[in-house]
Design a protein around this motif. Structure first.
Motif, short mmCIF file in Angstrom:
data_model
loop_
_atom_site.label_atom_id
_atom_site.label_comp_id
_atom_site.label_asym_id
_atom_site.label_seq_id
_atom_site.Cartn_x
_atom_site.Cartn_y
_atom_site.Cartn_z
N ILE A 96 -123.64 20.59 -44.83
CA ILE A 96 -122.66 20.93 -43.79
C ILE A 96 -121.91 22.20 -44.13
O ILE A 96 -121.94 22.72 -45.46
CB ILE A 96 -121.59 19.80 -43.83
CG1 ILE A 96 -120.94 19.56 -44.91
CG2 ILE A 96 -122.10 18.51 -43.23
CD1 ILE A 96 -119.58 18.77 -44.90
N ARG A 97 -121.39 22.97 -43.15
CA ARG A 97 -120.59 23.93 -43.30
C ARG A 97 -119.16 23.60 -43.79
O ARG A 97 -118.41 23.32 -43.10
CB ARG A 97 -120.54 24.86 -42.24
CG ARG A 97 -121.65 25.79 -41.87
CD ARG A 97 -121.73 26.93 -42.72
NE ARG A 97 -120.43 27.83 -42.09
CZ ARG A 97 -120.46 28.77 -41.25
NH1 ARG A 97 -121.44 28.87 -40.48
NH2 ARG A 97 -119.22 29.34 -40.95
N GLU A 98 -119.08 23.47 -45.15
CA GLU A 98 -117.69 22.93 -45.64
C GLU A 98 -116.47 23.74 -44.99
O GLU A 98 -115.24 23.23 -44.84
CB GLU A 98 -117.98 22.80 -47.08
CG GLU A 98 -119.06 22.00 -47.48
CD GLU A 98 -118.90 21.42 -48.99
OE1 GLU A 98 -118.19 21.74 -49.70
OE2 GLU A 98 -119.97 20.80 -49.32
N ASP A 99 -116.46 25.09 -44.74
CA ASP A 99 -115.34 25.92 -44.55
C ASP A 99 -115.00 25.50 -43.05
O ASP A 99 -113.73 24.95 -42.78
CB ASP A 99 -115.88 27.27 -44.43
CG ASP A 99 -117.26 27.74 -43.50
OD1 ASP A 99 -117.96 26.87 -43.19
OD2 ASP A 99 -117.21 28.70 -42.79
N LEU A 100 -115.96 25.01 -42.03
CA LEU A 100 -115.57 24.61 -40.88
C LEU A 100 -115.04 23.42 -40.77
O LEU A 100 -113.90 22.81 -40.24
CB LEU A 100 -116.90 24.71 -39.96
CG LEU A 100 -117.69 25.88 -39.69
CD1 LEU A 100 -118.88 25.71 -38.79
CD2 LEU A 100 -116.83 26.90 -38.62
N VAL A 101 -115.48 22.41 -41.87
CA VAL A 101 -114.99 21.15 -41.70
C VAL A 101 -113.82 20.98 -42.38
O VAL A 101 -112.88 20.28 -41.92
CB VAL A 101 -116.23 20.10 -42.64
CG1 VAL A 101 -115.65 18.63 -42.55
CG2 VAL A 101 -117.55 20.39 -41.91
N PHE A 102 -113.68 21.51 -43.38
CA PHE A 102 -112.32 21.55 -44.11
C PHE A 102 -111.09 22.18 -43.07
O PHE A 102 -110.15 21.67 -42.95
CB PHE A 102 -112.22 22.55 -45.27
CG PHE A 102 -111.10 22.75 -46.04
CD1 PHE A 102 -110.45 21.95 -46.90
CD2 PHE A 102 -110.18 23.91 -45.61
CE1 PHE A 102 -109.27 22.14 -47.50
CE2 PHE A 102 -108.91 24.14 -46.24
CZ PHE A 102 -108.48 23.15 -47.25
N ASP A 103 -111.65 23.40 -42.37
CA ASP A 103 -110.65 24.06 -41.35
C ASP A 103 -110.16 22.77 -40.27
O ASP A 103 -108.85 22.68 -39.76
CB ASP A 103 -111.28 25.07 -40.77
CG ASP A 103 -110.37 25.85 -39.86
OD1 ASP A 103 -109.44 26.05 -40.09
OD2 ASP A 103 -111.00 26.48 -38.74
N LEU A 104 -111.13 22.01 -39.91
CA LEU A 104 -110.86 21.14 -38.91
C LEU A 104 -109.99 19.81 -39.44
O LEU A 104 -109.12 19.44 -38.50
CB LEU A 104 -112.36 20.48 -38.39
CG LEU A 104 -112.12 19.73 -37.08
CD1 LEU A 104 -112.86 20.31 -35.93
CD2 LEU A 104 -112.82 18.18 -37.08
N GLY A 105 -110.51 19.56 -40.67
CA GLY A 105 -109.54 18.32 -41.16
C GLY A 105 -108.11 18.88 -41.55
O GLY A 105 -107.26 17.95 -41.34
N ARG A 106 -107.86 19.97 -41.65
CA ARG A 106 -106.40 20.54 -42.01
C ARG A 106 -105.65 20.60 -40.57
O ARG A 106 -104.44 20.71 -40.69
CB ARG A 106 -106.20 21.67 -42.71
CG ARG A 106 -106.87 23.05 -42.15
CD ARG A 106 -106.74 24.16 -42.91
NE ARG A 106 -107.33 25.14 -42.57
CZ ARG A 106 -107.82 26.44 -43.03
NH1 ARG A 106 -107.04 26.60 -44.35
NH2 ARG A 106 -108.33 27.47 -42.51
N GLY A 431 -112.33 31.96 -42.34
CA GLY A 431 -111.95 33.39 -43.17
C GLY A 431 -111.13 33.12 -44.21
O GLY A 431 -111.43 33.80 -45.28
N ASP A 432 -110.12 32.50 -44.51
CA ASP A 432 -109.32 32.12 -45.64
C ASP A 432 -109.98 30.85 -46.42
O ASP A 432 -109.39 30.81 -47.52
CB ASP A 432 -107.85 31.70 -45.19
CG ASP A 432 -107.91 30.46 -44.52
OD1 ASP A 432 -108.89 29.92 -43.77
OD2 ASP A 432 -106.78 29.71 -44.51
N PHE A 433 -111.07 30.47 -46.02
CA PHE A 433 -111.79 29.19 -46.59
C PHE A 433 -113.11 29.62 -46.44
O PHE A 433 -113.61 29.34 -45.49
CB PHE A 433 -111.18 28.06 -46.33
CG PHE A 433 -111.74 26.85 -47.21
CD1 PHE A 433 -111.06 26.44 -48.39
CD2 PHE A 433 -112.72 26.16 -46.66
CE1 PHE A 433 -111.47 25.51 -49.04
CE2 PHE A 433 -113.11 25.11 -47.64
CZ PHE A 433 -112.67 24.71 -48.61
N GLY A 434 -113.84 29.63 -47.71
CA GLY A 434 -115.50 29.75 -47.45
C GLY A 434 -115.73 31.43 -47.79
O GLY A 434 -114.90 32.32 -47.91
#
Ligand code: SFD
Ligand code: AMP
Length: 657
Positions: A96-106, A431-434
């Motif tokens: 998965i694209r962990e940057d996108l998933v993390f961003d959504l999770g927050r 941008g700030d993560f990944g």
């Protein structure tokens, strides 16, 4: 056959309406409604115009049309965004694209809090730990989630709701945002319903930049051409591309909403946007024939499913499956659960049944009569709120979930990016993560300048569900505002001539007008094919060569290559589709979109030489998972002029331990 020309000699020319806006939202589902809400907050004060175009009526369009019984993504106090990344990665077999998933999770919880503010009843846990349904908890003025109220968790990530009117609540907020934008910008109309977008338009000086979209009304003979600075393409996933299990009197019944015909993937591909993970699909295990979802039954009611001998097929088939899928069997993601079930079905050990009766009886052991009645009505409501047909199937077959078990069945495949699947477009991250290469300007912008997507459109990041799709739409809404402000002085104009667009889009009606008198039976005519027939041909082809229900989801290099030949034939014939009326014109254009989405799916499966998603599909010539060579994204671009696909690998990067 003679070349196709449309000078409106045999059909009436449509009225042409051109509408100019700054931010164009294509779709009116969870993602687009989230975008309308958020864009209004940022764009309206800047005087930017927002326009939404939905092929259906936004109050009840998209996947949430019938309502839902749970919000499947709520992080809450108990979890962190990192936990959410681990869960999604686990379920989607490691890529998965962990940057996108993390961003959504927050961010996702904020949307859920808004839903509650807007009136959605959310179940609460009281001080004694008992579940209180959403209506009662509202009546008793229990604290909202925002104020520390405790939800009723069915699973770790899911919270229960009284969700029959879920979509209406979300649409109302979006519509009032659009109304506010109208008021401030003085625009007469900025919400177009029952307008089907057919194609995206690129800028006349820069083909890599979005400039608008064209479509038609399904109620009046009218072509719509929208000009915009930036657009959100959020037209959901793709249903009815594979032959369905439902036939005859049940034909047309599907798990996924019938509106979503692959427009997101097809229109993005045609304008040159990069796709990702289009090999992925979702095969939902569902209550047979009614397609009732299983989540609440497994997680909330704690029902167990077994084979005909009463055996737990997941436990029984685990070690055998380990030989091909290694440690992935331990995480038991959604596709793996399907895989375990299918092993027994193929061995003649079906029917697989979910023991709703045992589960409800067990839960009611410690309950009063009144509480038992309430539990039974919740069991029915799980479907009456969300998949009414399933309650119909029970009633029609004299079945009650508290008395008898129900059959489970893996359904036909769907292409989507927000449920337990991850097909979609390759987008910029936060941008700030990944890593830097995953960020090219604006969060959730595709590789086409100014074109954004969200929900089912964003690939490699599933398990967003309704709340996450709304959140992603909001992210895009804010970013599209930034895009407009950053490009304030740039003018855009599309290359296409609306007169020519009208000829192209209404061609199937001209074909009908010219030839329908040639035969006595309008269904059989050497000059055209009706959209319903073409759709059946596509579904048969996908089923037999690309691994549908007819082959137990099995395909291979050889089968796919044979299928590509027939797909070419189908594409040739598709230009001869006719349309007797606007409804049939809609069916014709849905087919064009489905064909391209289906082809992307087949081409990606062909490229990925392993079986990454057992239980969703199998490559018979590469039955194992091959992490060494294939733990990577598969991306592609399509060249509309030549019909050629470029398919390539992109590195996966793990960002969360
Ligand atoms: O029970 C054009 N989902 C569930 N999410 C949850 O949170 N809880 C649940 O309980 C869920 N369940 C569920 C779910 C989906 C389905 C189909 C069922 C049950 C039966 C998932 C969510 O619903 C899903 O993730 C989001 O809705 C996705 O949002 P989005 O915006 O990506 O898609 P959409 O909402 O379907 O909207 C699409 C819109 O596009 C329009 N459209 N408009 C113009 N031109 C075109 N060419 C168009 N093509 C399509 C549509 O009209 C629509 O407005 S459970 O299974 O787990
Ligand atoms: P569904 O009703 O199948 O769409 O699932 C709703 C939610 O429950 C999703 O988040 C699923 O991943 C989850 N879910 C469904 N079945 C199971 C199961 N047997 N075990 C764990 N999670 C499940």
């Amino acid at each position: 056959m003679e070349p196709k020309v449309n000078n409106f000699e045999f059909s009436e020319k449509p009225e042409i309406a051109v509408h100019e806006t700054d931010i164009l939202l294509i779709g009116g589902g969870m993602a687009a409604c989230g975008s309308a809400f958020e864009a209004d907050r940022w764009a309206t004060p800047q005087g930017l115009r927002i326009t939404m175009v939905d092929k259906a009526a936004t109050d009840r369009s998209g996947a949430v049309a019938m309502g839902l019984s749970a919000i499947n993504t709520y992080v809450g106090q108990e979890n962190t965004p990192e936990d959410y990344v681990r869960y999604v990665r686990n379920d989607l077999m490691g890529i998965i694209r962990e940057d996108l998933v993390f961003d959504l999770g927050r961010l996702v919880d904020d949307s859920v809090h808004l839903f509650e503010d807007w009136g959605l009843p959310i179940w609460k846990t009281d001080e004694e730990g008992r579940s209180v349904d959403g209506h009662t908890s509202k009546k008793n003025e229990m604290p909202s989630l925002r104020d520390g109220g405790k939800p009723v968790r069915s699973g770790r990530w899911q919270v229960m709701i009284n969700g029959e009117s879920y979509k209406k609540v979300i649409a109302e907020a979006a519509k009032s945002a659009l109304a506010n934008n109208r008021k401030h910008t003085g625009v007469d109309q900025n919400h177009f319903e029952r307008v089907f977008i057919v194609k995206l338009l690129s800028d006349k000086d820069d083909p890599t930049r979005i400039a608008g979209a064209a479509g038609f009304s399904v109620r009046e003979k009218k072509l719509y051409v929208f000009k915009c600075k930036t657009a959100l393409l959020a037209a959901g996933g793709c249903v009815n591309v594979f032959k369905t299990r439902a036939t005859g009197e049940g034909q047309g019944r599907a798990w996924f909403p019938v509106w979503n015909s692959g427009s997101t993937y097809a229109m993005a591909a045609e304008i040159g946007a990069e796709l990702t993970m289009m090999e992925n699909r979702f095969v939902p295990a569902r209550f047979k024939d009614g397609y009732g979802p299983v989540g609440a039954w497994f997680l909330l009611f704690k029902a167990k499913a077994t084979n005909a001998l009463g055996e737990d097929y997941q436990e029984k088939n685990k070690e055998e499956s380990r030989k091909l899928y290694g440690d992935y069997v331990d995480s038991m993601g959604t596709c793996m659960r399907n895989h375990m079930m299918m092993i027994d079905m193929k061995a003649g050990l079906g029917p697989i049944k979910i023991h709703t009766d045992v589960a409800l009886q067990k839960l009611s052991e410690t309950m009063s009569k009144k509480e038992i009645r309430h539990l039974e009505s919740e069991a029915w409501e799980d479907f009456l709120d969300m998949t009414i047909t399933q309650a119909g199937v029970w009633a029609a077959n004299n079945m009650a979930p508290e008395k008898v078990p129900s059959e489970l069945m893996p359904s036909e495949p769907y292409l989507l990016g927000s449920h337990a699947g991850c097909a979609g477009l390759w987008t910029s991250g936060p941008g700030d993560f990944g890593p830097e290469e995953w960020h090219w300007g604006y969060n959730r912008m595709t590789t086409v300048d100014g074109l954004f997507t969200a929900g089912d459109g964003v690939g490699a990041s599933g398990h967003k569900f309704s709340s996450g799709s709304h959140t992603e739409g909001r992210i895009a809404g804010k970013m599209m505002t930034a895009y407009c402000l950053d490009h304030k002085d740039q003018t855009v104009d599309y290359a296409e001539d609306p007169e020519e667009l009208a000829k192209e889009i209404f061609m199937p009606m001209e074909t009908w007008g010219k030839h329908s008198g040639y035969t006595t039976d309008p269904d059989i005519n050497p000059h055209y094919i009706r959209p319903a027939m073409l759709q059946q041909r596509l579904q048969k082809l996908m089923d037999e060569y690309v691994g549908g229900v007819g082959t137990w989801y099995m395909t291979s290099k050889y089968m796919l290559e044979e299928g590509f030949y027939y797909m070419e034939m189908l594409k040739e014939d598709s230009y001869h589709m006719c349309a007797e009326n606007l409804h049939e014109l809609l069916r014709a254009w849905e087919n064009f979109h489905r064909i391209l989405a289906g082809e992307a799916h087949a081409r990606h499966i062909h490229f990925r030489e392993e079986t990454r998603y057992p239980g969703y599909y199998y490559r018979g010539d590469h039955m194992a998972i091959d992490d060494e060579n294939w733990k990577c994204f598969v991306n592609s671009t399509y060249d509309k002029a030549t019909g050629e696909w470029k398919i390539f690998k992109k590195d996966y990067q793990q960002l969360v331990a």
